[in-house]
Design an enzyme around this catalytic site. Structure first.
Site, short mmCIF file in Angstrom:
data_model
loop_
_atom_site.label_atom_id
_atom_site.label_comp_id
_atom_site.label_asym_id
_atom_site.label_seq_id
_atom_site.Cartn_x
_atom_site.Cartn_y
_atom_site.Cartn_z
N HIS A 150 -34.57 14.21 15.02
CA HIS A 150 -34.88 12.90 15.63
C HIS A 150 -35.79 13.07 16.85
O HIS A 150 -35.34 13.48 17.92
CB HIS A 150 -33.60 12.18 16.03
CG HIS A 150 -33.82 10.77 16.46
ND1 HIS A 150 -33.25 9.69 15.82
CD2 HIS A 150 -34.56 10.24 17.47
CE1 HIS A 150 -33.63 8.57 16.42
NE2 HIS A 150 -34.42 8.87 17.43
N HIS A 191 -39.63 11.23 18.67
CA HIS A 191 -40.72 10.23 18.60
C HIS A 191 -42.02 10.93 18.99
O HIS A 191 -42.31 11.08 20.18
CB HIS A 191 -40.43 9.07 19.57
CG HIS A 191 -39.19 8.31 19.24
ND1 HIS A 191 -39.21 7.05 18.70
CD2 HIS A 191 -37.88 8.64 19.35
CE1 HIS A 191 -37.96 6.63 18.50
NE2 HIS A 191 -37.13 7.58 18.90
N GLN A 194 -40.07 -0.61 16.53
CA GLN A 194 -39.58 -0.55 17.91
C GLN A 194 -39.23 -1.93 18.50
O GLN A 194 -38.28 -2.08 19.24
CB GLN A 194 -40.61 0.15 18.81
CG GLN A 194 -40.27 0.18 20.29
CD GLN A 194 -39.08 1.06 20.61
OE1 GLN A 194 -39.19 2.26 20.73
NE2 GLN A 194 -37.89 0.45 20.74
N HIS A 199 -32.38 3.29 13.96
CA HIS A 199 -31.92 3.28 15.35
C HIS A 199 -30.80 2.25 15.41
O HIS A 199 -31.08 1.05 15.37
CB HIS A 199 -33.04 2.89 16.31
CG HIS A 199 -33.91 4.05 16.70
ND1 HIS A 199 -34.67 4.74 15.80
CD2 HIS A 199 -34.12 4.64 17.92
CE1 HIS A 199 -35.31 5.71 16.44
NE2 HIS A 199 -34.99 5.67 17.72
N GLU A 231 -27.95 1.31 19.66
CA GLU A 231 -28.24 2.14 20.84
C GLU A 231 -28.14 1.25 22.08
O GLU A 231 -29.14 0.83 22.67
CB GLU A 231 -29.64 2.76 20.73
CG GLU A 231 -29.88 3.79 21.84
CD GLU A 231 -31.32 4.31 21.86
OE1 GLU A 231 -32.19 3.72 21.19
OE2 GLU A 231 -31.56 5.31 22.58
N ASP A 284 -35.04 13.54 20.67
CA ASP A 284 -35.47 12.15 20.86
C ASP A 284 -36.83 12.04 21.54
O ASP A 284 -37.73 11.40 21.00
CB ASP A 284 -34.41 11.35 21.64
CG ASP A 284 -34.41 9.86 21.31
OD1 ASP A 284 -35.09 9.46 20.34
OD2 ASP A 284 -33.72 9.10 22.02
N TRP A 325 -38.93 7.27 27.76
CA TRP A 325 -37.47 7.35 27.68
C TRP A 325 -36.93 8.68 28.18
O TRP A 325 -35.74 8.87 28.25
CB TRP A 325 -37.01 7.11 26.23
CG TRP A 325 -37.41 5.75 25.77
CD1 TRP A 325 -36.71 4.59 26.00
CD2 TRP A 325 -38.59 5.40 25.04
NE1 TRP A 325 -37.41 3.55 25.44
CE2 TRP A 325 -38.55 4.00 24.85
CE3 TRP A 325 -39.67 6.11 24.52
CZ2 TRP A 325 -39.56 3.31 24.17
CZ3 TRP A 325 -40.66 5.43 23.85
CH2 TRP A 325 -40.61 4.04 23.68
N1 17E Z 1 -37.10 3.87 21.27
C1 17E Z 1 -35.82 3.46 21.18
O1 17E Z 1 -35.57 2.32 20.76
N2 17E Z 1 -34.83 4.30 21.51
C2 17E Z 1 -35.10 5.51 21.95
N3 17E Z 1 -34.10 6.32 22.29
C3 17E Z 1 -36.43 5.94 22.04
C4 17E Z 1 -37.41 5.09 21.69
C5 17E Z 1 -36.73 7.29 22.53
FE FE2 Z 2 -34.89 7.50 19.02
#
Ligand code: 17E
Ligand code: FE2
Length: 425
Positions: free
Chosen positions: A70, A72, A165, A223, A226, A322, A328
């Site tokens: 995982h 980005h 996103q 995702h 989170e 990540d 982030w």
């Molecule tokens: N975008 C998101 O929604 N969550 C994350 N942890 C990262 C990007 C890195």
């Molecule tokens: Fe992520």
């Protein structure tokens, strides 16, 4: 110590004899013969053959290559552009990235992602699953990463996830962008249920994503939840749809940090479904200990999913980095050792067997998450492996031992020197 010479490469790949190593948690003093880039023989006391390069790694540890399950790559190496994320929240990160996205070019993405991948290779990684933001009407990052996936395929295996996103139902033409990404050739479909405007959107976005994945025969990596909101329950929808569609092993729930805040009675009900569904989990302990708990005073939640309980229930969990220097995570090098070390501490998985088995989080468990085949140090498989400057995993992890060499089909992809330390007392 390894001795380097011109590698013995035939047309079909390397012929190599690796001597004196421990493979994973097996016995020490094992040799590995590689013929035409494949593992041909594994055992003690193998004699070198004509035309074979011999590399003596006596006392060192050999593992299958690390797998980044995982990351980005489209956002990698953008930290501070156009500004830093000062609050350290996921949401400010999304705002900063949304600004940076306005100036995205094909070359820019390819350059940064290429540098990040080479950095990862130095740390022993050969397989990378990257999320790619597709909430961009031009799909610039996706075009760049699809090309990079092809250009680097002899060195690194790259899987791409269509990652919305800014939402599927909550972003203009979100569904259409996801479909275009599927057409262009992603490996997996994503979603972001906790970011959708409403609970109804959250559920419909997951239904849409599951249907799209099935239509195109793709993997899924969502995702999922989170957020520190204990009411964020995208996971039960995802697991139920995966179960009903019979695609659980091809589905991954990433982050699932809300699970940290679920009450135990709910978790007990949930874990039955999770087991039945057979879905995979990815936890990103470094980044989620940084992003979560930001609205808490004290005590502050750690905000990492229940890795220990999921593992004990027989559910597959892998660990990811990540982010590599982006909105982030201001830090991050690609080194998965940092991720495993932090992951063990923050999830309290510090029993001896939990520590000694923890390389699985970035090797075999991650291979299952990625649905990889031809992975592992076994006769007949492609000779992909790494050599660590340590006698076993415990010491490699504890001392942060360098990856001395990263081999792809028996060919040296990256090399590092052993660290020599002198103490004068
Ligand atoms: N975008 C998101 O929604 N969550 C994350 N942890 C990262 C990007 C890195
Ligand atoms: Fe992520």
């Amino acid at each position: 110590m390894p001795h380097t010479q011109a590698s013995a490469m035939g047309e079909k790949g390397a012929n190599l004899l690796i001597t004196g190593v421990r493979i994973e948690d097996g016995p020490a003093g094992v040799d590995i013969r590689i013929t035409d880039g494949k593992f041909a023989e594994i055992g003690a006391g193998l004699a070198p053959r004509e035309g074979e390069e011999v590399r003596d790694y006596t006392g060192k540890l050999v593992l299958p290559p690390y797998i980044e399950s995982h990351v980005h790559l489209d956002t990698a190496l953008t930290s501070g552009q156009p500004r830093y994320n000062e609050s350290g929240t996921l949401f400010e990160g999304i705002e900063v990235w949304s600004e940076r996205k306005q100036t995205l070019t094909y070359e820019d993405v390819k350059d940064r992602a290429g540098r990040a991948l080479r950095q990862q290779a130095q740390f022993g990684i050969q397989y990378v699953r990257s999320h790619v933001d597709v909430t961009d009407p031009d799909l610039t990052a996706l075009r760049a990463l699809i090309d990079l996936r092809e250009e680097l395929k002899d060195s690194m295996t790259l899987q791409l996830v269509a990652f919305p996103q800014e939402g599927i139902e909550s972003f203009p033409n979100g569904r259409d962008l996801m479909r275009r990404a599927a057409e262009m050739g992603v490996d997996a479909i994503g979603a972001i249920p906790h970011f959708e405007f409403t609970r109804e959107y959250s559920v419909s976005s997951l239904n849409f994503a599951v249907e799209l994945a099935q239509e195109y025969g793709l993997l899924m990596d969502v995702h999922c939840d989170e957020i520190d909101d204990e009411a964020s329950r995208g996971l039960e929808t995802l697991a139920t749809r995966a179960l009903e569609a019979g695609i659980g092993p091809r589905v991954t729930a990433s982050h699932t940090t809300a699970m940290h805040s679920y009450n135990n009675a709910y978790f007990l009900r949930l874990v039955r479904l999770l087991k039945m569904s057979g879905i995979n989990f990815v936890s990103n302990p470094l980044v989620n200990t940084h992003l979560q708990g930001r609205v808490d005073t004290y005590p502050k939640r750690r905000g990492v999913t229940r890795v220990k309980e999921l593992t004990e229930a027989g559910i597959n969990v892998s660990f990811g980095q990540d982010d590599i220097e982006d909105p982030w995570n201001p830090m991050g090098t690609g080194n998965l050792r940092d991720v495993v070390l932090n992951g063990l501490y923050v999830t309290q998985m510090m029993a001896r067997s939990e520590i000694t088995g923890s390389y699985n989080f970035i090797t075999h468990n991650a291979a299952r998450t990625l649905n990889l085949s031809d992975y592992g140090i076994e006769v007949g498989n492609t000779a992909n492996f790494i050599v660590l400057d340590a006698e076993d995993w415990f010491h490699a992890l504890s001392f942060g031992s360098p990856v001395l060499a990263n081999f792809r089909a028996g060919r040296v992809l990256t090399e590092s020197e052993a660290v020599v330390r002198t103490v004068n007392f």
